[in-house]
Motif scaffolding. Structure first.
Motif, PDB file in Angstrom:
ATOM      1  N   LYS A  97     -27.712  -4.844 -25.041  1.00  8.82           N
ATOM      2  CA  LYS A  97     -29.000  -4.491 -24.447  1.00  8.82           C
ATOM      3  C   LYS A  97     -30.098  -5.013 -25.370  1.00  8.82           C
ATOM      4  N   LEU A  98     -31.223  -5.368 -24.791  1.00  8.09           N
ATOM      5  CA  LEU A  98     -32.298  -5.957 -25.584  1.00  8.09           C
ATOM      6  C   LEU A  98     -32.859  -4.986 -26.615  1.00  8.09           C
ATOM      7  N   ASP A  99     -32.770  -3.697 -26.339  1.00 11.50           N
ATOM      8  CA  ASP A  99     -33.288  -2.717 -27.292  1.00 11.50           C
ATOM      9  C   ASP A  99     -32.213  -2.171 -28.223  1.00 11.50           C
ATOM     10  N   SER A 103     -28.316  -4.219 -36.104  1.00 11.94           N
ATOM     11  CA  SER A 103     -27.312  -3.735 -37.055  1.00 11.94           C
ATOM     12  C   SER A 103     -26.091  -3.119 -36.374  1.00 11.94           C
ATOM     13  N   GLN A 104     -26.154  -2.920 -35.034  1.00 15.43           N
ATOM     14  CA  GLN A 104     -24.975  -2.471 -34.305  1.00 15.43           C
ATOM     15  C   GLN A 104     -23.903  -3.565 -34.272  1.00 15.43           C
ATOM     16  N   PHE A 105     -24.341  -4.806 -34.456  1.00 13.77           N
ATOM     17  CA  PHE A 105     -23.434  -5.941 -34.275  1.00 13.77           C
ATOM     18  C   PHE A 105     -23.095  -6.667 -35.574  1.00 13.77           C
ATOM     19  N   ASN A 114     -33.078  -0.866 -38.421  1.00  9.28           N
ATOM     20  CA  ASN A 114     -33.594  -0.395 -37.135  1.00  9.28           C
ATOM     21  C   ASN A 114     -34.276  -1.458 -36.287  1.00  9.28           C
ATOM     22  N   ILE A 115     -34.286  -2.712 -36.737  1.00 15.06           N
ATOM     23  CA  ILE A 115     -34.932  -3.745 -35.919  1.00 15.06           C
ATOM     24  C   ILE A 115     -34.052  -4.048 -34.706  1.00 15.06           C
ATOM     25  N   SER A 116     -34.715  -4.330 -33.582  1.00 15.37           N
ATOM     26  CA  SER A 116     -33.986  -4.527 -32.325  1.00 15.37           C
ATOM     27  C   SER A 116     -33.861  -6.002 -31.959  1.00 15.37           C
TER      28      SER A 116
END
Length: 339
Positions: A97-99, A103-105, A114-116
Protein backbone atom coordinates in the motif's frame (compact mmCIF):
# COMPACT_ATOMS: atom_id res chain seq x y z
CA UNK A 1 -19.53 46.43 -46.40
CA UNK A 2 -16.39 46.57 -48.55
CA UNK A 3 -14.42 47.80 -45.55
CA UNK A 4 -15.67 44.87 -43.47
CA UNK A 5 -14.75 42.36 -46.17
CA UNK A 6 -11.34 43.96 -46.62
CA UNK A 7 -10.63 43.90 -42.86
CA UNK A 8 -11.71 40.24 -42.72
CA UNK A 9 -9.39 39.42 -45.63
CA UNK A 10 -6.48 41.22 -43.96
CA UNK A 11 -7.16 39.39 -40.68
CA UNK A 12 -7.18 35.96 -42.36
CA UNK A 13 -4.03 36.87 -44.32
CA UNK A 14 -2.16 37.85 -41.14
CA UNK A 15 -3.21 34.63 -39.38
CA UNK A 16 -1.95 32.60 -42.33
CA UNK A 17 1.30 34.55 -42.32
CA UNK A 18 1.84 33.96 -38.59
CA UNK A 19 1.06 30.27 -38.99
CA UNK A 20 3.46 29.88 -41.89
CA UNK A 21 6.21 31.65 -39.93
CA UNK A 22 6.15 29.09 -37.13
CA UNK A 23 9.33 27.00 -37.22
CA UNK A 24 9.15 23.27 -37.79
CA UNK A 25 10.47 21.22 -34.80
CA UNK A 26 13.07 19.54 -37.03
CA UNK A 27 14.49 22.95 -37.99
CA UNK A 28 14.92 23.87 -34.32
CA UNK A 29 16.66 20.55 -33.58
CA UNK A 30 18.95 21.07 -36.59
CA UNK A 31 19.89 24.56 -35.34
CA UNK A 32 20.95 23.19 -31.93
CA UNK A 33 22.98 20.48 -33.66
CA UNK A 34 24.72 22.96 -35.99
CA UNK A 35 25.64 25.17 -33.02
CA UNK A 36 27.26 22.15 -31.33
CA UNK A 37 24.68 22.19 -28.54
CA UNK A 38 23.01 18.87 -29.27
CA UNK A 39 24.35 15.42 -30.05
CA UNK A 40 21.77 12.66 -29.71
CA UNK A 41 18.25 11.59 -30.55
CA UNK A 42 14.90 13.43 -30.51
CA UNK A 43 11.25 12.49 -30.93
CA UNK A 44 8.50 15.12 -30.93
CA UNK A 45 4.76 14.45 -31.05
CA UNK A 46 2.10 17.09 -31.72
CA UNK A 47 -1.54 16.16 -31.08
CA UNK A 48 -0.81 12.45 -31.38
CA UNK A 49 1.24 12.76 -34.58
CA UNK A 50 5.02 12.34 -34.76
CA UNK A 51 6.45 15.52 -36.29
CA UNK A 52 10.15 14.89 -35.64
CA UNK A 53 12.04 11.64 -35.15
CA UNK A 54 15.75 12.03 -35.72
CA UNK A 55 19.25 11.12 -34.53
CA UNK A 56 22.16 13.51 -35.00
CA UNK A 57 25.85 13.15 -34.25
CA UNK A 58 27.88 10.28 -32.83
CA UNK A 59 27.33 7.59 -30.22
CA UNK A 60 31.09 6.96 -30.17
CA UNK A 61 33.24 9.92 -31.15
CA UNK A 62 36.61 8.08 -31.05
CA UNK A 63 35.41 5.36 -33.43
CA UNK A 64 33.31 7.82 -35.51
CA UNK A 65 30.16 5.72 -34.99
CA UNK A 66 27.01 7.66 -35.77
CA UNK A 67 23.91 7.54 -33.59
CA UNK A 68 20.70 6.21 -35.05
CA UNK A 69 17.12 5.92 -33.81
CA UNK A 70 17.94 2.64 -32.07
CA UNK A 71 20.95 3.98 -30.16
CA UNK A 72 20.40 3.59 -26.41
CA UNK A 73 21.28 6.57 -24.21
CA UNK A 74 21.63 6.63 -20.44
CA UNK A 75 18.53 8.47 -19.14
CA UNK A 76 19.64 9.05 -15.51
CA UNK A 77 16.74 10.36 -13.37
CA UNK A 78 14.30 9.80 -16.20
CA UNK A 79 14.40 6.25 -14.80
CA UNK A 80 12.32 7.40 -11.80
CA UNK A 81 8.96 7.18 -13.65
CA UNK A 82 9.75 3.49 -14.28
CA UNK A 83 10.33 2.99 -10.56
CA UNK A 84 7.07 4.74 -9.70
CA UNK A 85 5.19 2.67 -12.28
CA UNK A 86 6.64 -0.54 -10.81
CA UNK A 87 5.54 0.47 -7.30
CA UNK A 88 2.03 1.17 -8.56
CA UNK A 89 1.90 -2.16 -10.40
CA UNK A 90 2.79 -3.91 -7.12
CA UNK A 91 0.12 -1.87 -5.36
CA UNK A 92 -2.45 -2.93 -7.97
CA UNK A 93 -1.50 -6.55 -7.30
CA UNK A 94 -2.24 -6.00 -3.61
CA UNK A 95 1.39 -6.58 -2.58
CA UNK A 96 1.84 -3.21 -0.88
CA UNK A 97 0.00 0.00 0.00
CA UNK A 98 1.25 3.50 -0.73
CA UNK A 99 0.98 4.49 2.92
CA UNK A 100 2.89 1.44 4.15
CA UNK A 101 6.07 2.27 6.00
CA UNK A 102 9.16 1.52 3.90
CA UNK A 103 10.68 -0.17 6.95
CA UNK A 104 8.01 -2.90 6.70
CA UNK A 105 9.92 -4.22 3.68
CA UNK A 106 13.59 -3.34 4.12
CA UNK A 107 15.88 -2.44 6.99
CA UNK A 108 16.30 1.31 7.44
CA UNK A 109 17.99 3.51 10.08
CA UNK A 110 15.94 4.18 13.21
CA UNK A 111 15.38 7.82 12.21
CA UNK A 112 13.72 6.66 8.96
CA UNK A 113 11.47 3.95 10.42
CA UNK A 114 8.23 5.85 9.84
CA UNK A 115 8.66 7.24 6.32
CA UNK A 116 6.09 5.91 3.86
CA UNK A 117 6.26 4.69 0.28
CA UNK A 118 4.06 7.63 -0.74
CA UNK A 119 6.48 10.12 0.84
CA UNK A 120 9.40 8.51 -0.99
CA UNK A 121 7.54 8.79 -4.30
CA UNK A 122 6.74 12.45 -3.60
CA UNK A 123 10.25 13.39 -2.36
CA UNK A 124 8.67 14.54 0.91
CA UNK A 125 10.21 11.87 3.17
CA UNK A 126 13.12 13.97 4.46
CA UNK A 127 15.62 11.23 3.53
CA UNK A 128 19.02 12.73 2.62
CA UNK A 129 20.15 12.78 -1.00
CA UNK A 130 23.39 10.89 -1.61
CA UNK A 131 24.74 13.52 -4.03
CA UNK A 132 28.12 13.58 -2.24
CA UNK A 133 28.70 9.99 -3.44
CA UNK A 134 27.92 10.59 -7.14
CA UNK A 135 31.59 10.64 -8.11
CA UNK A 136 32.29 7.16 -6.71
CA UNK A 137 32.72 4.75 -9.62
CA UNK A 138 30.73 1.55 -9.37
CA UNK A 139 28.51 2.93 -6.58
CA UNK A 140 25.75 0.43 -5.64
CA UNK A 141 22.39 0.66 -3.91
CA UNK A 142 23.72 -1.14 -0.85
CA UNK A 143 26.52 1.41 -0.47
CA UNK A 144 23.92 4.19 -0.49
CA UNK A 145 21.86 2.36 2.15
CA UNK A 146 25.02 1.90 4.25
CA UNK A 147 25.69 5.65 3.92
CA UNK A 148 22.16 6.41 5.16
CA UNK A 149 22.92 4.31 8.26
CA UNK A 150 25.93 6.55 8.93
CA UNK A 151 23.64 9.59 9.30
CA UNK A 152 21.79 10.59 12.46
CA UNK A 153 18.49 12.02 11.23
CA UNK A 154 16.21 13.07 8.38
CA UNK A 155 16.72 16.43 6.67
CA UNK A 156 13.23 17.57 7.75
CA UNK A 157 9.95 16.33 9.21
CA UNK A 158 8.23 14.15 6.56
CA UNK A 159 5.63 15.99 4.45
CA UNK A 160 6.73 19.40 5.73
CA UNK A 161 8.54 20.20 2.48
CA UNK A 162 9.60 18.88 -0.93
CA UNK A 163 13.28 18.05 -1.40
CA UNK A 164 14.46 15.95 -4.32
CA UNK A 165 16.19 12.81 -3.06
CA UNK A 166 17.78 10.15 -5.24
CA UNK A 167 18.27 8.08 -2.08
CA UNK A 168 14.50 7.82 -1.67
CA UNK A 169 14.15 6.17 -5.07
CA UNK A 170 16.95 3.75 -4.25
CA UNK A 171 14.92 2.72 -1.21
CA UNK A 172 11.94 2.22 -3.55
CA UNK A 173 14.11 0.01 -5.76
CA UNK A 174 14.99 -2.12 -2.73
CA UNK A 175 11.29 -2.40 -1.84
CA UNK A 176 10.47 -3.49 -5.42
CA UNK A 177 13.05 -6.26 -5.14
CA UNK A 178 11.84 -7.40 -1.73
CA UNK A 179 8.13 -7.44 -2.63
CA UNK A 180 8.47 -8.94 -6.11
CA UNK A 181 11.17 -11.44 -5.15
CA UNK A 182 13.08 -10.41 -8.28
CA UNK A 183 15.91 -8.05 -9.11
CA UNK A 184 14.90 -4.51 -10.07
CA UNK A 185 16.18 -5.22 -13.59
CA UNK A 186 14.09 -8.36 -13.98
CA UNK A 187 10.94 -6.83 -12.53
CA UNK A 188 11.12 -3.73 -14.75
CA UNK A 189 11.85 -5.90 -17.78
CA UNK A 190 8.99 -8.32 -17.15
CA UNK A 191 6.35 -5.77 -16.17
CA UNK A 192 7.18 -2.79 -18.41
CA UNK A 193 9.94 -3.24 -20.98
CA UNK A 194 8.91 -6.60 -22.48
CA UNK A 195 5.11 -6.03 -22.60
CA UNK A 196 5.61 -2.68 -24.33
CA UNK A 197 8.24 -4.12 -26.70
CA UNK A 198 10.78 -1.49 -25.68
CA UNK A 199 13.49 -3.42 -27.48
CA UNK A 200 16.28 -0.89 -26.95
CA UNK A 201 15.67 -0.23 -23.26
CA UNK A 202 17.88 -1.81 -20.58
CA UNK A 203 18.33 -1.67 -16.83
CA UNK A 204 22.10 -1.56 -16.69
CA UNK A 205 24.17 -4.06 -14.74
CA UNK A 206 27.92 -4.84 -15.13
CA UNK A 207 27.09 -7.81 -17.33
CA UNK A 208 24.63 -5.90 -19.56
CA UNK A 209 25.56 -5.88 -23.24
CA UNK A 210 24.11 -3.01 -25.29
CA UNK A 211 25.25 -3.34 -28.88
CA UNK A 212 24.16 0.15 -29.96
CA UNK A 213 25.05 2.08 -26.79
CA UNK A 214 25.98 5.75 -26.69
CA UNK A 215 29.09 6.68 -24.71
CA UNK A 216 29.05 9.87 -22.66
CA UNK A 217 31.12 13.00 -23.40
CA UNK A 218 31.56 16.47 -21.96
CA UNK A 219 31.26 19.76 -23.83
CA UNK A 220 34.83 19.42 -25.12
CA UNK A 221 33.98 15.94 -26.50
CA UNK A 222 36.17 14.25 -23.91
CA UNK A 223 34.93 10.91 -22.47
CA UNK A 224 32.60 11.32 -19.49
CA UNK A 225 30.73 8.02 -19.43
CA UNK A 226 28.19 6.60 -16.98
CA UNK A 227 30.05 4.84 -14.17
CA UNK A 228 27.78 4.12 -11.17
CA UNK A 229 25.47 1.13 -10.68
CA UNK A 230 22.51 2.37 -8.67
CA UNK A 231 18.93 1.53 -9.67
CA UNK A 232 15.60 3.11 -8.86
CA UNK A 233 16.94 6.64 -9.11
CA UNK A 234 18.65 5.90 -12.45
CA UNK A 235 20.31 2.95 -14.14
CA UNK A 236 18.28 2.75 -17.36
CA UNK A 237 19.32 3.17 -21.01
CA UNK A 238 16.61 3.87 -23.59
CA UNK A 239 15.66 5.57 -26.85
CA UNK A 240 13.08 8.27 -27.64
CA UNK A 241 10.97 5.79 -29.58
CA UNK A 242 10.89 3.39 -26.62
CA UNK A 243 10.04 6.22 -24.22
CA UNK A 244 7.18 7.19 -26.54
CA UNK A 245 5.85 3.63 -26.16
CA UNK A 246 5.96 4.18 -22.39
CA UNK A 247 4.12 7.49 -22.82
CA UNK A 248 1.45 5.80 -24.95
CA UNK A 249 0.98 3.01 -22.41
CA UNK A 250 0.53 5.51 -19.57
CA UNK A 251 -2.03 7.51 -21.57
CA UNK A 252 -4.01 4.37 -22.38
CA UNK A 253 -3.85 2.82 -18.88
CA UNK A 254 -2.03 -0.24 -20.23
CA UNK A 255 0.20 -0.43 -17.13
CA UNK A 256 -1.55 1.60 -14.47
CA UNK A 257 -5.26 1.97 -13.80
CA UNK A 258 -7.09 5.19 -14.57
CA UNK A 259 -7.49 5.88 -10.84
CA UNK A 260 -3.79 5.36 -10.13
CA UNK A 261 -2.83 7.40 -13.19
CA UNK A 262 -4.77 10.37 -11.78
CA UNK A 263 -2.98 9.83 -8.48
CA UNK A 264 0.39 9.75 -10.23
CA UNK A 265 -0.26 13.22 -11.70
CA UNK A 266 -1.47 14.72 -8.40
CA UNK A 267 1.20 16.82 -6.63
CA UNK A 268 1.81 16.25 -2.94
CA UNK A 269 -0.02 18.38 -0.39
CA UNK A 270 2.42 19.42 2.31
CA UNK A 271 1.60 19.56 6.01
CA UNK A 272 1.58 23.37 5.94
CA UNK A 273 -1.09 23.39 3.25
CA UNK A 274 1.20 24.18 0.32
CA UNK A 275 1.03 22.11 -2.86
CA UNK A 276 4.31 20.85 -4.32
CA UNK A 277 4.94 20.56 -8.06
CA UNK A 278 5.77 16.83 -7.98
CA UNK A 279 3.45 13.84 -8.24
CA UNK A 280 4.78 10.28 -8.43
CA UNK A 281 8.00 10.74 -10.46
CA UNK A 282 6.61 13.57 -12.60
CA UNK A 283 6.92 17.33 -12.23
CA UNK A 284 3.38 18.61 -12.76
CA UNK A 285 2.30 21.95 -14.21
CA UNK A 286 -1.29 23.04 -14.72
CA UNK A 287 -1.44 25.89 -17.20
CA UNK A 288 -3.74 25.64 -20.21
CA UNK A 289 -4.09 21.95 -19.37
CA UNK A 290 -1.82 19.64 -17.43
CA UNK A 291 1.74 18.69 -18.31
CA UNK A 292 4.03 16.08 -16.76
CA UNK A 293 7.79 16.30 -17.14
CA UNK A 294 10.97 14.70 -15.91
CA UNK A 295 14.59 15.28 -16.80
CA UNK A 296 17.78 13.40 -16.12
CA UNK A 297 21.46 14.18 -16.10
CA UNK A 298 24.64 12.42 -15.02
CA UNK A 299 28.16 12.33 -16.42
CA UNK A 300 27.96 13.07 -20.14
CA UNK A 301 24.24 12.42 -20.44
CA UNK A 302 21.11 14.57 -20.30
CA UNK A 303 17.52 13.49 -20.88
CA UNK A 304 14.24 15.36 -21.33
CA UNK A 305 10.70 13.94 -21.35
CA UNK A 306 7.91 16.57 -21.49
CA UNK A 307 4.30 15.41 -21.89
CA UNK A 308 1.20 17.50 -22.61
CA UNK A 309 -1.49 15.31 -21.08
CA UNK A 310 -4.41 17.20 -22.62
CA UNK A 311 -3.25 17.49 -26.22
CA UNK A 312 -1.36 14.18 -26.55
CA UNK A 313 1.89 15.92 -27.34
CA UNK A 314 5.37 15.17 -26.05
CA UNK A 315 9.00 16.16 -26.42
CA UNK A 316 11.72 13.55 -25.85
CA UNK A 317 15.41 14.41 -26.22
CA UNK A 318 18.40 12.28 -25.20
CA UNK A 319 22.00 13.42 -25.54
CA UNK A 320 25.41 11.95 -24.78
CA UNK A 321 27.13 15.35 -24.71
CA UNK A 322 25.20 16.66 -21.75
CA UNK A 323 27.28 19.70 -20.77
CA UNK A 324 26.75 21.19 -24.23
CA UNK A 325 22.95 20.89 -24.17
CA UNK A 326 20.92 23.88 -22.84
CA UNK A 327 17.94 21.71 -21.95
CA UNK A 328 15.70 24.52 -20.68
CA UNK A 329 16.17 26.71 -23.76
CA UNK A 330 15.62 23.72 -26.03
CA UNK A 331 12.33 22.87 -24.32
CA UNK A 332 11.07 26.46 -24.63
CA UNK A 333 12.00 26.64 -28.33
CA UNK A 334 10.43 23.28 -29.22
CA UNK A 335 7.22 24.03 -27.27
CA UNK A 336 6.76 27.14 -29.44
CA UNK A 337 6.62 24.91 -32.52
CA UNK A 338 3.94 22.53 -31.24
CA UNK A 339 1.66 24.63 -29.04
Amino acid sequence: MKTLLWNTFIGVFLILQLTSCKQHPQDVVNEYYKKGEFNGSVLIVRNGRVVCDTALGFRNIEKVLRSDKNTSFYIASLSKPFTAAAIMILQQKGLLKLDDKASQFIELPEYAKNISIRQLLHHTSGISDYESLFSKKGLTNQEVIDWLFSLKNLDFIPDSKFKYSNSGYIILSQIIEKVSGKSYRKMIHEQIIAPLEMNNTYVYEPSTVIQNKALGYNQQKKPDDYSILTTGDGGIYSTPEDLYKFDHALRNYALITKENTALMYTPAKLSGGQISTYGFAWFIEEKDGKTAMHTGGLSGFKALFWRDLKHNSCIIALTNQGDAFPLGNFLIDIKKTIQ
